[in-house]
Design an enzyme around this catalytic site. Sequence first.
Site, PDB file in Angstrom:
ATOM      1  N   ASP A 279       0.856  -1.184   0.000  1.00 32.07           N
ATOM      2  CA  ASP A 279       0.000   0.000   0.000  1.00 32.07           C
ATOM      3  C   ASP A 279       0.890   1.230   0.000  1.00 32.07           C
ATOM      4  O   ASP A 279       2.105   1.152   0.166  1.00 32.07           O
ATOM      5  CB  ASP A 279      -1.002  -0.034   1.148  1.00 32.07           C
ATOM      6  CG  ASP A 279      -0.345   0.263   2.468  1.00 32.07           C
ATOM      7  OD1 ASP A 279       0.866   0.499   2.488  1.00 32.07           O
ATOM      8  OD2 ASP A 279      -1.041   0.251   3.486  1.00 32.07           O
ATOM      9  N   SER A 280       0.281   2.380  -0.224  1.00 32.18           N
ATOM     10  CA  SER A 280       1.065   3.584  -0.512  1.00 32.18           C
ATOM     11  C   SER A 280       1.500   4.333   0.734  1.00 32.18           C
ATOM     12  O   SER A 280       2.341   5.212   0.659  1.00 32.18           O
ATOM     13  CB  SER A 280       0.213   4.525  -1.349  1.00 32.18           C
ATOM     14  OG  SER A 280      -0.929   4.925  -0.596  1.00 32.18           O
TER      15      SER A 280
ATOM     16  N   CYS B 127      -6.738 -26.752   9.147  1.00 32.41           N
ATOM     17  CA  CYS B 127      -5.457 -26.051   9.326  1.00 32.41           C
ATOM     18  C   CYS B 127      -4.522 -26.848  10.230  1.00 32.41           C
ATOM     19  O   CYS B 127      -4.941 -27.740  10.974  1.00 32.41           O
ATOM     20  CB  CYS B 127      -5.671 -24.643   9.868  1.00 32.41           C
ATOM     21  SG  CYS B 127      -5.867 -24.538  11.665  1.00 32.41           S
TER      22      CYS B 127
ATOM     23  N   CYS C 287     -12.294 -27.538  10.383  1.00 36.97           N
ATOM     24  CA  CYS C 287     -11.134 -26.826   9.842  1.00 36.97           C
ATOM     25  C   CYS C 287      -9.980 -27.793   9.596  1.00 36.97           C
ATOM     26  O   CYS C 287      -9.723 -28.686  10.406  1.00 36.97           O
ATOM     27  CB  CYS C 287     -10.716 -25.732  10.818  1.00 36.97           C
ATOM     28  SG  CYS C 287      -9.253 -24.815  10.299  1.00 36.97           S
TER      29      CYS C 287
ATOM     30  N   CYS D  19      -5.634 -26.810  13.954  1.00 38.35           N
ATOM     31  CA  CYS D  19      -6.773 -27.679  14.272  1.00 38.35           C
ATOM     32  C   CYS D  19      -6.424 -29.158  14.109  1.00 38.35           C
ATOM     33  O   CYS D  19      -7.028 -30.010  14.764  1.00 38.35           O
ATOM     34  CB  CYS D  19      -7.981 -27.303  13.416  1.00 38.35           C
ATOM     35  SG  CYS D  19      -8.734 -25.756  13.967  1.00 38.35           S
TER      36      CYS D  19
ATOM     37  N   PHE E 108      -3.084   5.442   4.025  1.00 41.26           N
ATOM     38  CA  PHE E 108      -3.958   5.110   5.141  1.00 41.26           C
ATOM     39  C   PHE E 108      -3.241   5.269   6.478  1.00 41.26           C
ATOM     40  O   PHE E 108      -3.827   5.726   7.458  1.00 41.26           O
ATOM     41  CB  PHE E 108      -4.503   3.686   5.007  1.00 41.26           C
ATOM     42  CG  PHE E 108      -5.560   3.387   6.020  1.00 41.26           C
ATOM     43  CD1 PHE E 108      -6.865   3.840   5.840  1.00 41.26           C
ATOM     44  CD2 PHE E 108      -5.265   2.694   7.192  1.00 41.26           C
ATOM     45  CE1 PHE E 108      -7.847   3.600   6.797  1.00 41.26           C
ATOM     46  CE2 PHE E 108      -6.246   2.451   8.146  1.00 41.26           C
ATOM     47  CZ  PHE E 108      -7.534   2.903   7.950  1.00 41.26           C
TER      48      PHE E 108
ATOM     49  N   ASP F 254      -7.846  -7.000   1.823  1.00 42.42           N
ATOM     50  CA  ASP F 254      -6.802  -7.171   2.838  1.00 42.42           C
ATOM     51  C   ASP F 254      -7.353  -6.669   4.149  1.00 42.42           C
ATOM     52  O   ASP F 254      -8.215  -5.774   4.169  1.00 42.42           O
ATOM     53  CB  ASP F 254      -5.545  -6.363   2.497  1.00 42.42           C
ATOM     54  CG  ASP F 254      -5.712  -4.892   2.850  1.00 42.42           C
ATOM     55  OD1 ASP F 254      -6.369  -4.163   2.080  1.00 42.42           O
ATOM     56  OD2 ASP F 254      -5.225  -4.472   3.920  1.00 42.42           O
TER      57      ASP F 254
ATOM     58  N   HIS G 283      -4.384 -20.442  12.302  1.00 40.10           N
ATOM     59  CA  HIS G 283      -5.801 -20.815  12.186  1.00 40.10           C
ATOM     60  C   HIS G 283      -6.613 -19.709  11.518  1.00 40.10           C
ATOM     61  O   HIS G 283      -7.379 -19.963  10.586  1.00 40.10           O
ATOM     62  CB  HIS G 283      -6.405 -21.153  13.549  1.00 40.10           C
ATOM     63  CG  HIS G 283      -7.885 -21.337  13.450  1.00 40.10           C
ATOM     64  ND1 HIS G 283      -8.451 -22.501  12.995  1.00 40.10           N
ATOM     65  CD2 HIS G 283      -8.916 -20.471  13.658  1.00 40.10           C
ATOM     66  CE1 HIS G 283      -9.754 -22.362  12.935  1.00 40.10           C
ATOM     67  NE2 HIS G 283     -10.071 -21.137  13.335  1.00 40.10           N
TER      68      HIS G 283
END
Lengths: 380, 380
Positions: B101-102, B314, B312, B317, B105, B274, B343
């Site tokens: 990003d620039s 992952c 899940c 898990c 923000f 994002d 997770h």
Amino acid sequence: MLVGNAMNRPSPFRLLAKSSQCRARRGEIKTSHGLVQTPVFMPVGTQATVKAVRPEDLLAIDAEIILANTYHLFIRPGPALIREFAGLHRFMNWPRPILTDSGGFQIFSLRELAKITEAGAAFKSHLDGAPLFLSPEDAVAVQEALGADIIMCLDTCIPYPASREEARAATALTGRWARRSRAAQQDTGQLLFGIVQGGMYPDLRQQAVAELVDIGFDGYAIGGLSVGEPTEMLLDMTEHSAALLPQDYPIYLMGVGTPADLVEGVFRGVDMFDCVLPTRNARNGMLFTSTGRLVIKNSRYQKDQLPVDENCGCYTCRHYSRAYLRHLFMAREILAYHLNTIHNLYYFVELLRQMRQAIEQDNFIRFRKDFYARLTDPEQ
Amino acid sequence: MLVGNAMNRPSPFRLLAKSSQCRARRGEIKTSHGLVQTPVFMPVGTQATVKAVRPEDLLAIDAEIILANTYHLFIRPGPALIREFAGLHRFMNWPRPILTDSGGFQIFSLRELAKITEAGAAFKSHLDGAPLFLSPEDAVAVQEALGADIIMCLDTCIPYPASREEARAATALTGRWARRSRAAQQDTGQLLFGIVQGGMYPDLRQQAVAELVDIGFDGYAIGGLSVGEPTEMLLDMTEHSAALLPQDYPIYLMGVGTPADLVEGVFRGVDMFDCVLPTRNARNGMLFTSTGRLVIKNSRYQKDQLPVDENCGCYTCRHYSRAYLRHLFMAREILAYHLNTIHNLYYFVELLRQMRQAIEQDNFIRFRKDFYARLTDPEQ
């Protein structure tokens, strides 16, 4: 209740090779979760996790066995919970052997909060001040609930310096506690180790060894060292105790130490070591290398594209530069603690692997000489 | 100096499928480090690391692309250092695409320390108060040094609420900065995205879109949302901006959001998202599951041997219980942050993968309905 002696218990230790020039020896210890190749360094996983890494990272480093902490796990999350998981191995997802210490050293470290009596140790939780009590029998029962492969007798660690009378009384109490621990042990297949105290008094250590051998354990630990005494005294006491202990059982030097301490311990016949040094220093940005210590926040590494140690094969050194590690550390990123810990543990585990190889090749004296020759930082 | 328009730049976006019942679409974006499958969630790696995980963990989760932060990297370690590493990819050991990003923000977030003028943003470092300046041209140059695959124009984010005049002036300035950014860009093969501002004023957003399309970018971001406005307004503005943007280019909704926000964004035609939510909440012990949020420190999980989410797949898990994760979190162990982050990121990445599949099968409306039906926690 059967109280055995050394004759009753077959040793879990098998000698594979021995230096012809010093006491260094190469062996293996048989445990419920497999063989441990010795001499070995055991990473410390105080609270059922080796800080900042996961079990697969320890397997990738090829850590043979890790250590967990009875005192901390007794307080949180408690042995009852871990028993429901059938022990630490499943609770923390670690398939290889575990050794739990008895809590004696932690109670010693927090001794402003503790009162030692014949019955056991009364102490206050470091978390919330709650009054707690651990007898030698409790320490065995807790470690049986935790399900470690190797468990330790509750002992009373002696401060340095200590008067002869103080050391004598504490050593005698450790002996009586050792006898009670052995009597309390259930038939769980866990190996129970006794701990040699005696302070810095060789004759007290000799008496402690005799007492423990009379009771009979599966292995013997040298305790009460690395408590502030000079390195020379640490090594003298290690040499003295290790030489007196039965040579057909594993010998464990507790809470030691620096890479040089490990080399000197192996030289003096020690089989097992544990220490928070590699993990704690990693989190403080101090990295061990073959030439000495490297403090990653040093501005000299700001643009350094080299790995921490060009001679190191760890995950961190294979993928990251000093500049990136410095950036992560300055930014207090969690990945800094992870990558530094991987590196330091690899260094310790690899150092022991090299020592095992040197002993097999009856080349240990040369290895020890080369180890010091490589160091450009005498602090190592 | 060539200032292009949409006609001059071939789009990096290829449409693969589209819902017949809503604006949801399935595509891919061609970048210097490979194709990105959309719709996509981009984990946030603010300081050249996604907090608490390593690149291999992100590959195991199958994260397509990650985001890094120009503002933070500009301040530390600085673009010159990262340029010496030929960019972020090698510096941080990440082989897949990166979007930076620039900094707009972050400057908005720290606006007590910033002064926006026609020339650019003057601000003080949040680390040491040092005065810094970033023009639109600087932001492009910094991102060229960082070497991200997708770079963003510097924009001026508008607070909520904001007066129409305030929003109009800031949107116009963002448009002029966008034109300067486009003119400043070198021929590096990086994709440059414009950012639609306009506050909560649909006509200002319409003007912003027209201005950006006239300049011509490789993709278009919807900015200035998730700044405190109600969810309905966030979704209305997203729908409005996404519908106006050229449909043959990627559409990126910046800084959004919750799992439901992602479902609603995809429903409205968004391709890229994002948000720090999965990583930040992980470190606070808040875990996303298919049925809602789970706060791991809750005492109800003390003895719970189930995984966080039985549905899940992952790493966390598959290997750890709620009781162990709770223990780690209560003990403030670093492994807690790692396992929770794994997770949550898996949940977000998997949610987008499921949405891609649903669009391919022209089943998105049903997917969306099922998503809400599974939630037992309306906070999700």
